[in-house]
Design a protein around this motif. Structure first.
Motif, PDB file in Angstrom:
ATOM      1  N   SER A  13       0.835  -1.215   0.000  1.00  0.00           N
ATOM      2  CA  SER A  13       0.000   0.000   0.000  1.00  0.00           C
ATOM      3  C   SER A  13       0.866   1.260   0.000  1.00  0.00           C
ATOM      4  O   SER A  13       0.384   2.343  -0.310  1.00  0.00           O
ATOM      5  N   GLY A  14       2.129   1.104   0.382  1.00  0.00           N
ATOM      6  CA  GLY A  14       3.030   2.252   0.416  1.00  0.00           C
ATOM      7  C   GLY A  14       3.095   2.934   1.766  1.00  0.00           C
ATOM      8  O   GLY A  14       3.704   3.991   1.918  1.00  0.00           O
ATOM      9  N   LYS A  15       2.479   2.316   2.781  1.00  0.00           N
ATOM     10  CA  LYS A  15       2.389   2.971   4.096  1.00  0.00           C
ATOM     11  C   LYS A  15       3.752   3.320   4.691  1.00  0.00           C
ATOM     12  O   LYS A  15       3.923   4.394   5.254  1.00  0.00           O
ATOM     13  N   THR A  16       4.723   2.421   4.553  1.00  0.00           N
ATOM     14  CA  THR A  16       6.050   2.674   5.126  1.00  0.00           C
ATOM     15  C   THR A  16       6.741   3.817   4.395  1.00  0.00           C
ATOM     16  O   THR A  16       7.309   4.718   5.022  1.00  0.00           O
ATOM     17  N   THR A  17       6.662   3.787   3.071  1.00  0.00           N
ATOM     18  CA  THR A  17       7.263   4.844   2.252  1.00  0.00           C
ATOM     19  C   THR A  17       6.633   6.194   2.585  1.00  0.00           C
ATOM     20  O   THR A  17       7.339   7.186   2.803  1.00  0.00           O
ATOM     21  N   ASP A  18       5.300   6.228   2.643  1.00  0.00           N
ATOM     22  CA  ASP A  18       4.585   7.478   2.932  1.00  0.00           C
ATOM     23  C   ASP A  18       5.019   8.049   4.280  1.00  0.00           C
ATOM     24  O   ASP A  18       5.348   9.232   4.392  1.00  0.00           O
ATOM     25  N   ALA A  19       5.017   7.199   5.293  1.00  0.00           N
ATOM     26  CA  ALA A  19       5.367   7.649   6.647  1.00  0.00           C
ATOM     27  C   ALA A  19       6.823   8.114   6.710  1.00  0.00           C
ATOM     28  O   ALA A  19       7.133   9.118   7.358  1.00  0.00           O
ATOM     29  N   SER A  20       7.711   7.399   6.009  1.00  0.00           N
ATOM     30  CA  SER A  20       9.131   7.778   5.991  1.00  0.00           C
ATOM     31  C   SER A  20       9.324   9.155   5.373  1.00  0.00           C
ATOM     32  O   SER A  20      10.074   9.981   5.894  1.00  0.00           O
ATOM     33  N   ILE A  21       8.653   9.390   4.253  1.00  0.00           N
ATOM     34  CA  ILE A  21       8.783  10.681   3.562  1.00  0.00           C
ATOM     35  C   ILE A  21       8.302  11.811   4.471  1.00  0.00           C
ATOM     36  O   ILE A  21       8.961  12.840   4.607  1.00  0.00           O
ATOM     37  N   ILE A  22       7.160  11.596   5.111  1.00  0.00           N
ATOM     38  CA  ILE A  22       6.603  12.636   5.985  1.00  0.00           C
ATOM     39  C   ILE A  22       7.558  12.949   7.136  1.00  0.00           C
ATOM     40  O   ILE A  22       7.818  14.112   7.439  1.00  0.00           O
ATOM     41  N   ALA A  23       8.111  11.912   7.745  1.00  0.00           N
ATOM     42  CA  ALA A  23       9.042  12.130   8.861  1.00  0.00           C
ATOM     43  C   ALA A  23      10.334  12.789   8.377  1.00  0.00           C
ATOM     44  O   ALA A  23      10.882  13.663   9.053  1.00  0.00           O
ATOM     45  N   ASN A  24      10.806  12.387   7.197  1.00  0.00           N
ATOM     46  CA  ASN A  24      12.033  12.987   6.653  1.00  0.00           C
ATOM     47  C   ASN A  24      11.839  14.461   6.319  1.00  0.00           C
ATOM     48  O   ASN A  24      12.765  15.256   6.417  1.00  0.00           O
ATOM     49  N   ASP A  25      10.621  14.809   5.914  1.00  0.00           N
ATOM     50  CA  ASP A  25      10.324  16.197   5.537  1.00  0.00           C
ATOM     51  C   ASP A  25      10.025  17.085   6.735  1.00  0.00           C
ATOM     52  O   ASP A  25       9.908  18.295   6.594  1.00  0.00           O
ATOM     53  N   ASN A  26       9.820  16.471   7.895  1.00  0.00           N
ATOM     54  CA  ASN A  26       9.394  17.254   9.050  1.00  0.00           C
ATOM     55  C   ASN A  26      10.189  16.855  10.291  1.00  0.00           C
ATOM     56  O   ASN A  26      10.037  15.752  10.804  1.00  0.00           O
ATOM     57  N   ALA A  27      11.002  17.771  10.761  1.00  0.00           N
ATOM     58  CA  ALA A  27      11.870  17.497  11.914  1.00  0.00           C
ATOM     59  C   ALA A  27      11.075  17.244  13.195  1.00  0.00           C
ATOM     60  O   ALA A  27      11.619  16.731  14.171  1.00  0.00           O
ATOM     61  N   ASN A  28       9.783  17.588  13.184  1.00  0.00           N
ATOM     62  CA  ASN A  28       8.962  17.404  14.388  1.00  0.00           C
ATOM     63  C   ASN A  28       8.204  16.083  14.403  1.00  0.00           C
ATOM     64  O   ASN A  28       7.369  15.856  15.269  1.00  0.00           O
ATOM     65  N   ILE A  29       8.477  15.240  13.406  1.00  0.00           N
ATOM     66  CA  ILE A  29       7.775  13.952  13.322  1.00  0.00           C
ATOM     67  C   ILE A  29       8.790  12.810  13.278  1.00  0.00           C
ATOM     68  O   ILE A  29       9.768  12.867  12.542  1.00  0.00           O
ATOM     69  N   THR A  30       8.539  11.788  14.089  1.00  0.00           N
ATOM     70  CA  THR A  30       9.377  10.585  14.099  1.00  0.00           C
ATOM     71  C   THR A  30       8.562   9.436  13.522  1.00  0.00           C
ATOM     72  O   THR A  30       7.373   9.320  13.814  1.00  0.00           O
ATOM     73  N   HIS A  31       9.208   8.601  12.710  1.00  0.00           N
ATOM     74  CA  HIS A  31       8.533   7.438  12.125  1.00  0.00           C
ATOM     75  C   HIS A  31       9.213   6.156  12.601  1.00  0.00           C
ATOM     76  O   HIS A  31      10.432   6.049  12.566  1.00  0.00           O
ATOM     77  N   TYR A  32       8.405   5.211  13.060  1.00  0.00           N
ATOM     78  CA  TYR A  32       8.924   3.902  13.457  1.00  0.00           C
ATOM     79  C   TYR A  32       8.130   2.811  12.756  1.00  0.00           C
ATOM     80  O   TYR A  32       6.936   2.969  12.519  1.00  0.00           O
ATOM     81  N   SER A  33       8.803   1.711  12.477  1.00  0.00           N
ATOM     82  CA  SER A  33       8.049   0.510  12.119  1.00  0.00           C
ATOM     83  C   SER A  33       8.260  -0.448  13.286  1.00  0.00           C
ATOM     84  O   SER A  33       9.296  -0.405  13.948  1.00  0.00           O
ATOM     85  N   THR A  34       7.277  -1.273  13.538  1.00  0.00           N
ATOM     86  CA  THR A  34       7.331  -2.162  14.704  1.00  0.00           C
ATOM     87  C   THR A  34       8.576  -3.037  14.678  1.00  0.00           C
ATOM     88  O   THR A  34       9.258  -3.191  15.686  1.00  0.00           O
ATOM     89  N   GLY A  35       8.895  -3.576  13.502  1.00  0.00           N
ATOM     90  CA  GLY A  35      10.079  -4.434  13.370  1.00  0.00           C
ATOM     91  C   GLY A  35      11.353  -3.700  13.742  1.00  0.00           C
ATOM     92  O   GLY A  35      12.212  -4.238  14.451  1.00  0.00           O
TER      93      GLY A  35
END
Length: 190
Positions: A13-35
């Motif tokens: 679905s692209g969920k990991t890619t989407d979340a990564s891009i958002i976190a990379n573009d915004n210093a106030n957001i952290t992205h984690y995957s459970t693994g």
């Protein structure tokens, strides 16, 4: 207080890619995957990490409460107040346990559960088209899809009742999806 967004979606679905891009573009957001969180805990050498490793090293599933504790610990220690976790919850049991733990603490607030929605056809095309490794074959995809879909209605209904379930159309360009997700997150943080 930490503001948490769970990003769910089918394999491909692209969920990991989407979340990564958002976190990379915004210093106030952290992205984690459970693994990643579980692996990082193991690498830290903590007691929790040793427990996790005792399961992972044997190829066994990490018990529910251990996964939830790992996520909660990571959330509380996150460098930012806004956090995205993708691919969680994967089961009704995970959702209920996580919900119970969240309701019993006051440091993390679940702001939204964002579902990146794609048809099974699109997911199949993306996963089998990208075939990164041995696990990206048709049989494995079918199983991953089944595992994703089985609890999905119960999960989305649960969060819909809490008024925190949101759907984003994942069958568009990454730019369009990311823009929508960013807007949604910003709206919900207001």
């Amino acid at each position: 207080m930490k503001q948490l967004f769970l990003i769910i979606g089918a394999p491909g679905s692209g969920k990991t890619t989407d979340a990564s891009i958002i976190a990379n573009d915004n210093a106030n957001i952290t992205h984690y995957s459970t693994g990643d969180l579980l692996r990082a805990e193991v690498a830290s050498g903590s007691e929790l990490g040793k427990t996790i490793d005792s399961f992972i090293s044997k190829g066994n599933l990490v018990p529910l409460e251990v996964v939830v504790n790992t996520i909660i610990t990571a959330l509380k220690n996150a460098p930012t107040n806004t956090i995205l976790i993708d691919g969680y919850p994967r089961s009704v049991e995970q959702m209920l346990e996580f919900d119970k733990v969240l309701k019993n603490q006051s440091e993390v607030n679940l702001k939204g559960v964002i579902e990146v929605k794609v048809s099974e056809e699109v997911a199949r095309e993306r996963v089998l088209g990208r075939a990164r490794g041995a696990d990206d074959n048709e049989e494995v995809f079918n199983n991953r899809m089944k595992v994703y879909l089985e609890p999905l209605n119960e999960i989305t209904n649960f969060y819909a009742k809490e008024n925190i379930h949101h759907i984003i159309n994942g069958e568009r360009s990454i730019e369009a999806i990311v823009a929508d997700m960013k807007n949604l997150i910003n709206e919900l943080l207001k």
